[in-house]
Structures are given as structure tokens and as C-alpha cells.
Scaffold this motif. Structure first.
Motif, PDB file in Angstrom:
ATOM      1  N   HIS A  69       0.865  -1.183   0.000  1.00 31.30           N
ATOM      2  CA  HIS A  69       0.000   0.000   0.000  1.00 31.30           C
ATOM      3  C   HIS A  69       0.894   1.222   0.000  1.00 31.30           C
ATOM      4  O   HIS A  69       1.765   1.368   0.858  1.00 31.30           O
ATOM      5  N   ILE A  71       1.261   5.177   0.338  1.00 24.24           N
ATOM      6  CA  ILE A  71       0.549   6.316   0.935  1.00 24.24           C
ATOM      7  C   ILE A  71       1.302   7.602   0.627  1.00 24.24           C
ATOM      8  O   ILE A  71       2.500   7.708   0.898  1.00 24.24           O
ATOM      9  N   LEU A  91       0.697   8.387  11.142  1.00 23.77           N
ATOM     10  CA  LEU A  91       0.936   7.463  10.029  1.00 23.77           C
ATOM     11  C   LEU A  91       2.243   6.700  10.233  1.00 23.77           C
ATOM     12  O   LEU A  91       2.312   5.484  10.004  1.00 23.77           O
ATOM     13  N   CYS A  95       2.227   2.725  10.585  1.00 22.34           N
ATOM     14  CA  CYS A  95       2.820   1.928   9.505  1.00 22.34           C
ATOM     15  C   CYS A  95       4.157   1.306   9.908  1.00 22.34           C
ATOM     16  O   CYS A  95       4.632   0.381   9.250  1.00 22.34           O
ATOM     17  N   PHE A 108       3.730  -1.187   3.778  1.00 25.57           N
ATOM     18  CA  PHE A 108       3.381   0.227   3.610  1.00 25.57           C
ATOM     19  C   PHE A 108       4.585   1.042   3.146  1.00 25.57           C
ATOM     20  O   PHE A 108       5.683   0.882   3.672  1.00 25.57           O
ATOM     21  N   LEU A 110       5.525   5.064   2.825  1.00 27.82           N
ATOM     22  CA  LEU A 110       5.059   6.416   3.172  1.00 27.82           C
ATOM     23  C   LEU A 110       5.854   7.447   2.386  1.00 27.82           C
ATOM     24  O   LEU A 110       7.084   7.441   2.429  1.00 27.82           O
ATOM     25  N   MET A 125      -4.683  12.608   1.807  1.00 28.24           N
ATOM     26  CA  MET A 125      -3.648  11.705   1.304  1.00 28.24           C
ATOM     27  C   MET A 125      -4.208  10.806   0.224  1.00 28.24           C
ATOM     28  O   MET A 125      -5.414  10.566   0.144  1.00 28.24           O
ATOM     29  N   VAL A 127      -4.049   6.996  -1.109  1.00 28.33           N
ATOM     30  CA  VAL A 127      -3.659   5.644  -0.735  1.00 28.33           C
ATOM     31  C   VAL A 127      -4.020   4.752  -1.911  1.00 28.33           C
ATOM     32  O   VAL A 127      -5.189   4.669  -2.296  1.00 28.33           O
ATOM     33  N   VAL A 140      -6.467   8.182  10.418  1.00 31.11           N
ATOM     34  CA  VAL A 140      -5.427   7.463   9.669  1.00 31.11           C
ATOM     35  C   VAL A 140      -5.070   6.150  10.382  1.00 31.11           C
ATOM     36  O   VAL A 140      -4.752   5.159   9.729  1.00 31.11           O
ATOM     37  N   ALA A 153      -8.032  -0.170   0.015  1.00 26.12           N
ATOM     38  CA  ALA A 153      -8.226   1.270   0.209  1.00 26.12           C
ATOM     39  C   ALA A 153      -9.600   1.678  -0.316  1.00 26.12           C
ATOM     40  O   ALA A 153     -10.278   2.515   0.272  1.00 26.12           O
TER      41      ALA A 153
END
Lengths: 601, 232
Positions: A69, A71, A91, A95, A108, A110, A125, A127, A140, A153
Motif C-alpha cells: 500500500h 501512501i 501514520l 505503519c 506500507f 510512506l 492523502m 492511498v 489514519v 483502500a
């Protein structure tokens, strides 16, 4: 890997479609790996580094796994006014990695990104392929917990069972918040087939004369007369001609093009068909910024519906007029808002602004005459077709006819979209949006000017005064204006393409200067340097990004000098205030520690 | 079609559409350049040829002359100097230890604009150099990112780029395709090294050939070469 051959074949093995190919590979595999780069290079007769040249230019194309994922949290001054730092921290904790990284399990990634066109509902954000707005730390955490538990998501954004080609899909993700409607935009129940019918009964010259007569000027910011651009495009010679709609709405603080594409995409398509008719062009390209990917499926469906209804295609309404539109997805680069950079990007290359002349209207996309218009310009043109030039000209001010959309954000009660007539004063707009105790307004985003409400409140929106490109950010008296300036200056350093010396190198020096000021270690001499170096960038840079990159500093120095002066260091003693003695001695202390520890062990 | 323009008040006749920087040179006015070379397409990257045209500062290599144009070369002289200083501060340029000294366009243009020291803080960046190719050494410390190599050096067989750009903005670097570089002929390597205005592209196994006093710009300055042509 035969899939890659097939993919290239589908794009005609055409180097100009490299960005499409890269984005498709990424959609399947998450990123573009070395093997794919080698194969693309071989298939397109490029060196692998030439493929990387394009990849490394764009923010959203990865050459390593960006996490299952991915982000992207928008780091903007408006988000920072609304709890961005807390959201960012939440976050990272949820994460298990810091920004710029992927967590150890690869779940994840970021990443920071600049404005994503949601300034009236930040923090926000992206995602994977959806967006989340009005974020709080708690929200979040919930989202990350959901993703961890295997939910998508899309499902967390409550759009899992919705058809992304539906007109209300995007509205589930982001609100439109049209606060004030006007005569030109968002009008309901327009009969588009009848309007296309009306269009093809006009001679192209008549259409151009009508647009000239309306006084419509480009809404992207430069204000070039639209009718004149179309006339130049008609007169230009080329085997093909192209119409490009610039939907690369990257100026921080603006989101009106997103709302137009959500609420009235038909107006924009009709405007493009008009431009095609005026120029004698057969091809249109809608350049959609990557951040608006959630609008793409719906736009694509609309194009198909219009093709079926013969409002687009090889023979529009049986009149022998051929015009079709394809969507070109951007890949994350503010500089692509510059029309020549945008054309380079449409050709699958780095978005480096071209040397001008030649101008795109003579030599643009693939070397052919190309007319680039802003989303709002095209939507406004579609109303001129319907209501006539004199109707439009009666709105607004003499040299600035019609209305314009403002994207309002920051310290006010009612952020959102406002349609105003040109000629309205800043004070009136501030009252309209419910600004509380405003100190400063950033007009036209970082590339525009920061004005003082006390001094500039009676100035009016028009091309000869506050020539706003649609972005309006309001800051009240409690805000640290110089934090805003630093953010904007960092934004330009981030987004500089790097091709010319003043912007590439000068921007970094200006960023150091504002940081010095904010650290309380600058002197008057540093302020003089800022003015001179800013003037250098303004005068000598190659494109609009470099020429405006110093404006956050220059316009606040002009309007709010006291904010700088309050932070100046006294210029006394043998050392320059800019010399950080503690930092300089730290290396010595570090070495000393190691040596003494060694000695004692 | 011929047109009349003025350069610092001097009346000049030229062909419409000719490039301003060339027109100036043909009329005895030297405007320094670092990316532009006469006869090659304009790159417009260094901006060191910035002059004032009808009041606006423009890079003279990008301007086709038009009738009535008023050009001021003297006025933005400090801007040109500042741009050269920016380049010196941005990279790591140590003339005394550089094998291109005396043949380096950045160095000679530095003298031309009267630069003594950069007004910008020196950054002393850490940059990787590329030493893998058999015949070429890329000394990125000295790169000024002019793009000459990127645009004008191609693999002879496939037409692919040998030099390209990585990243963007202040992180931009020139990189070299090692496999393609190893296919370059000695002649092509020599041309690439000469094309580079600074000591970034170097030919391996060659250096410090010309003794002091006999190096390219010591024998004949860049200004003279631009104004009078390369052949003596």
C-alpha cells in the motif's frame, strides 16, 4: 515478459507513449524493475538510462517496490494549518516506518507529496488509487488498521462497490464544495448534442471571431487572449494540429479544475471540440495530472459515450469533421503545468520546458501546431458558444471579461469554489468566504503574490491588478508567515526541473536564506542577498517556475518586512551570525568523545 | 530579409531570424556562453548569455533577431557574472588541480566576467564519479549540466544516447551508459571530451599534454576565438 512486448505493441512501439507504458507496468507490478527497463529500452531503441531519465523525473513512477500500500500525504501550508504534523506522526507510528521509506514487511510505503488539489479539505492523502480527506490521527490509524487487516483502500473509502465510471464516484472521495455559483460555470441541463450541432454550422473563422469578441483570456494565469491563440493556430501550417487541455492543476491551493472535471466535464470536452474546429485539428489530448487518477475512468467513459453519439470521432454528427480526444496521464511534476513542458510530457519525455521560440502554436506536440488551453478556459468557451460573445463580455471588467473560479482555502469559514466576476475587490471576496481577522492572502499560489489585507484589500481581481490563476489562500494574524514562505520556497526547489542554472542552483540558496532568517541567524545583508538573488532568478530563468520561484520571498519582504526584521540577529562580535559555532564544534566534540572513550577502554 | 537592430547603441544590420548571440559576435560584441556553440542547436541551459532585449532579460542564444530590436549587453553584466559564480559554488571546481585548466570554458568565462570569488556559499557537494568505461572518465564534480553531451553525443550505430540525465532539480546528474561508452571510437571519445566545456568528460590515459602557456585559451582567448573564428 511477452506481456511487455504486447504492451509496447498496443502503444505502437512509440517512444512518445513511454509514460503510459511505465504507468501500466507499474499498475501491474507495483513498480518498474530493471528487467522491464531493459526490455523497454530494447523495444523502443533507447539506452536503458534514457528510460530511467523519464522515470527519475516523475514523482509517481517507482523503480523499486513502494510497499503493497503506497501512501502519499500532501505536505502543504494549508495541511500544516490543519493538523498535518499530528497526522504524519500517526501514520509513521501506525505503519512502522518513517516517510520516504517502506516498512520492514513491505506492507506500507510512506511518501511526501505536494498539493494534490484538495486544499479545502486537508490534511489529505492518496492511498493506492483513492484519496482520503479531512484526516485526523485517529482516522489514519483506523485506515492503516483496516489495510493491515486485508481490506482495500477502496473499501475503506466506501467506494468498493461503486463503479469508478459513474459520475458520483469521485464525489464519494472528495467533495466539490461549490459555495457560490455564477452565470458561466456548472450550469445544469445543457444540451450538448445541440451545442455541437450549433458549432459545426459556424465557420471556424466565425467561431474564432466570436471568441475574440468575447474577450476571453486564458485562465491558467498568463491571460493570453484565447481567440487570438485559436486564430494563430488556424493560420499555422502543419500536417496535423493538436488541441491540448491542460488539466495538470499543480499550483498549490487550486482545485477548481478538479471540481470542473467532476461536475461539468462535458463543458471541457465541448471546449476542446470547439478548439479543434477552430484550428482544424483532428486530435485532442486531455492531460490529466496523476493526482486526479480517480477521475479518469469517468472521463474515459464520457469520451466513449460521446464517440458513440458521434460528438467525437471520425465524422462528428455526419458533418465530415474528425476530432477525437485521448487522455494523457501525468506522473507527478508541477513544471508540466508549463505548456511546453506539458507537451514534452505528452511525448513521453521528461517535463523540461522548451526553449522559446518556437511557440507551441507554431511547433508544439510532435513538432506540429498545438493549442494548449486550461480546463477553465475551455469550459468558459463552451458557454460563449451557447450564450454569445456580448453576453460574456457584459460580465466582469473591460479587459477582464467574464467570471473566474476561485479555489479558496486557509483561514476562513467557508473554503471551497467561488465563481466571481472579474472586477470584485479582495475585501469583498474575503467577506464572502468568511475570513476571520485575515492578515495576508496568497493570490495565485506560490507563483503569485502574497498581499497584505490592510494594504491591498481594495485591489480588484482583474488581469491588470490581482491577476489570479484561481488559487487563493488566506492566512490570519496568528500564522507564522515565514513558515509559509519557507514551505513555498522548498516547493519550488522540489519541483525545479534542473535544466537551467538560476532556478536549479539559485533556489537552493534562497531556501538556505529563509531557513537562516527563521533560525534567527540572518542579518540585513542576508535580506539584501535575497532581493538580489531573487531578481536574478526572476530575470534569467528559462521558464515560469524559475522566474516566479523567488516571489514568496520577494512579495513578503515587500509587504511584511517587519516579520523579517523582527528575526534579524544583531550584527556584532567577531563571528558572522550565520556561523553556527555549536554545529561547527560538534564534529570536534564527537571526535574527542571517541578518542577519550578509546583511551579509557 | 535584413533587419536593423542596435546593440549597446551600435547600429547593426542582420538577417531576420539569425541568432542574437551570433549577430553580436559578427559585429565585434562578445557575449559569453557556456552551453551554446555556434552552428549547433540552442540548448538554453546556462543562461550566461543573458542580455536585455527591448527591456527584458533574455538568453541571447534563444533570441532570433527582429527589426527594431534594442539590445543592451552591458547592463545585465552583473547577472551574467552571478550565473557564473552560481556554477562555481554549485559544483567542485578547483582549477589548479584540474587537467582542463587553460582549456576550460567555465574558467575562461570566469575571467571574462571578472569573477574573483563566488558571492554564493560554496556547497562542496558529494558527487559520485563514473570511472567504469574503458576510455572515458566522468568527473561529475566539475559538471555544469550544460547538456551538450546529452544532446550531441550518440551511439553511431543505434543513435541511442550515451549520456543522459538522472533525477531532477538540484539532484540532477549526468550519467553514462557504460556499454555504449565502450563502443565509442577513440575519435568519438576525443570529440566528447572536447565538447565538454569543463573537465567533466575526460579521456583516459591522456592529460596535461600541453605545458603551461601553450594551452588552448592561453594561446588564444575564447573571446578572440568567438569574435574572429577558430582558424587564425
Amino acid at each position: 515478459m511477452s506481456g511487455l512486448q504486447e504492451l509496447m505493441r498496443r502503444h505502437g512501439n512509440d517512444r512518445a507513449r513511454l509514460i503510459d507504458m511505465l504507468l501500466e507496468i507499474q499498475r501491474e507490478a507495483g513498480y518498474v524493475d530493471d528487467q522491464a527497463i531493459q526490455r523497454l529500452a530494447e523495444g523502443l531503441n533507447l539506452s536503458p538510462l534514457e528510460v530511467r531519465e523519464t522515470i527519475s523525473f516523475y514523482h509517481f513512477i517507482h523503480d523499486r517496490p513502494p510497499g503493497r500500500h503506497t501512501i502519499w500525504l500532501a505536505d502543504t501550508v494549508i495541511a500544516r494549518m490543519n493538523g498535518y504534523k499530528e497526522v504524519r506522526k500517526a501514520l509513521e507510528e501506525a505503519c512502522g516506518c518513517v516517510f520516504g521509506q517502506v516498512d520492514a514487511s513491505g506492507s506500507f510505503g510512506l511518501f511526501d507529496t505536494n498539493c494534490i488539489g484538495l486544499s479545502d479539505q486537508e490534511p489529505a492523502m492518496m492511498v493506492d488509487d483513492v484519496v482520503f480527506t479531512r484526516l485526523t490521527p485517529e482516522r489514519v490509524r483506523r485506515i492503516v488498521t483496516g489495510l493491515r487487516a486485508g481490506r482495500s483502500a477502496q473499501s475503506l473509502a466506501a467506494v468498493k462497490d461503486r463503479d469508478p465510471t459513474d459520475s458520483d464516484f469521485a464525489a464519494q472521495l472528495a467533495s466539490s464544495a461549490i459555495r457560490q455559483r455564477g452565470p458561466v460555470f456548472f450550469s445544469p441541463d445543457r444540451d450538448y448534442p445541440a451545442l455541437v450541432e450549433k458549432l459545426v454550422t459556424l465557420l471556424p473563422e466565425e467561431l474564432i471571431a466570436r471568441v475574440v469578441d468575447s474577450g476571453l483570456r486564458g485562465r491558467g494565469g498568463a491571460g493570453f487572449p484565447t481567440g487570438l491563440k485559436w486564430r494563430l493556430g488556424r493560420e499555422a501550417e502543419g500536417a496535423e494540429k493538436y488541441v491540448i487541455c491542460n488539466a495538470d492543476e499543480g499550483e498549490p491551493g487550486t482545485f477548481k479544475d478538479r471540481v470542473l472535471l467532476m461536475e461539468s466535464p462535458e463543458d471541457v470536452l465541448l471546449g476542446m471540440i470547439m478548439a479543434g474546429w477552430a484550428l482544424g485539428a483532428r486530435h485532442g489530448i486531455l492531460y490529466l495530472r496523476w493526482e486526479y487518477g480517480y477521475l479518469q475512468a469517468r472521463l474515459q467513459r464520457l469520451l466513449e459515450e460521446w464517440q458513440q453519439a458521434r460528438l467525437l470521432g471520425a465524422d462528428i454528427l455526419g458533418q465530415g469533421f474528425a476530432f477525437d480526444i485521448r487522455i494523457q496521464k501525468g506522473a507527478g511534476a508541477y513544471v508540466c503545468g508549463d505548456e511546453t513542458a506539458l507537451i514534452e510530457s505528452c511525448e513521453g519525455k521528461r517535463g523540461t520546458p522548451r526553449v522559446k521560440p518556437p511557440y507551441p502554436i507554431e511547433e508544439g506536440y510532435l513538432g506540429m501546431p498545438t493549442c494548449v488551453n486550461n480546463v477553465e478556459t475551455l469550459a468558459a468557451a463552451s458557454r460563449i458558444l451557447e450564450k454569445g460573445a456580448s453576453w460574456f463580455r457584459a460580465l466582469g471588467a473591460p479587459e477582464s471579461t467574464g467570471t473566474r473560479l476561485l479555489s479558496v482555502s486557509g483561514d476562513c469559514d467557508r473554503p471551497g469554489i467561488y465563481e466571481i466576476e472579474w472586477g470584485v475587490s479582495l475585501n469583498k471576496v474575503l467577506r464572502m468566504v468568511g475570513a476571520v481577522d485575515p492578515l495576508a492572502v496568497q493570490v495565485s499560489g506560490p507563483s503569485g503574490e502574497c498581499v497584505s489585507v490592510a494594504r491591498d484589500g481594495e485591489r480588484v481581481f482583474c488581469y491588470s491588478d490581482l491577476s489570479c490563476n484561481g488559487s487563493l489562500m488566506i492566512f490570519d494574524r496568528k500564522r507564522d508567515l515565514l513558515e509559509v514562505v519557507e514551505e513555498f520556497t522548498r516547493f519550488f526547489v522540489d519541483e525545479s526541473c534542473g535544466i537551467c542554472v538560476p532556478c536549479r542552483a539559485g533556489g537552493v540558496d534562497l531556501l538556505h536564506k529563509i531557513r537562516l532568517v527563521r533560525a534567527g541567524r540572518a542579518t540585513r545583508r542576508d535580506l539584501d542577498d535575497i532581493r538580489q538573488w531573487g531578481a536574478l532568478m526572476h530575470a534569467t530563468s528559462r521558464c515560469g517556475l524559475g522566474t516566479t520561484a523567488a516571489k514568496p520571498l520577494l512579495t513578503t519582504l515587500d509587504r511584511f518586512p517587519e516579520r523579517y526584521e523582527a528575526l534579524l540577529a544583531p550584527d556584532e562580535g567577531p563571528l558572522l551570525p550565520s556561523f553556527d559555532r555549536e554545529a561547527a564544534l560538534e564534529a570536534h566534540r564527537h571526535a574527542h568523545r571517541i578518542l577519550t572513550e578509546d583511551a579509557s577502554s | 530579409m535584413s533587419v536593423n537592430i542596435t546593440i549597446d547603441g551600435l547600429a547593426v544590420r542582420a538577417d531576420a531570424g539569425d541568432t542574437l548571440v551570433d549577430v553580436a559576435a559578427d559585429n565585434g560584441v562578445y557575449i559569453p556562453t557556456l552551453c551554446y556553440q555556434r552552428g549547433r542547436p540552442c540548448l538554453g541551459t546556462c543562461r550566461v548569455c543573458s542580455v536585455r532585449v527591448n527591456g527584458n532579460v533574455m538568453a541571447a542564444c534563444t533570441v532570433p533577431v527582429a527589426d527594431g530590436m534594442e539590445v543592451e549587453v552591458n547592463d545585465p553584466a552583473d547577472m551574467r557574472k552571478a550565473l557564473v559564480e552560481l556554477l562555481f559554488a554549485e559544483g567542485n571546481h578547483n582549477c589548479p588541480s584540474c587537467e582542463k585548466s587553460g582549456r576550460c570554458e567555465l574558467q575562461v568565462v570566469g575571467y571574462e566576467v571578472g569573477m574573483m570569488v563566488s558571492r554564493f556559499p560554496y556547497r562542496f557537494p558529494l558527487r559520485d564519479r563514473e570511472t567504469r568505461p574503458k576510455k572515458i572518465w566522468l568527473e561529475n564534480d566539475r559538471c555544469i549540466f550544460c547538456q551538450r553531451c546529452v544532446e550531441f553525443v550518440r551511439d553511431r550505430e543505434t543513435g541511442r544516447r550515451i549520456f543522459s540525465i538522472d533525477h531532477r532539480g538540484s539532484r540532477s546528474r549526468i550519467v553514462m551508459d557504460v556499454a555504449l561508452a565502450d563502443r565509442m571510437s577513440d575519435q568519438q571519445v576525443r570529440e566528447a571530451a572536447e565538447l565538454c566545456p569543463v573537465g567533466c568528460i575526460l579521456q583516459k590515459g591522456l592529460g596535461y599534454n600541453d605545458p603551461i602557456g601553450r594551452r588552448r585559451f592561453e594561446v588564444r582567448r575564447l573571446r578572440q576565438r568567438v569574435l574572429e573564428g577558430e582558424g587564425q
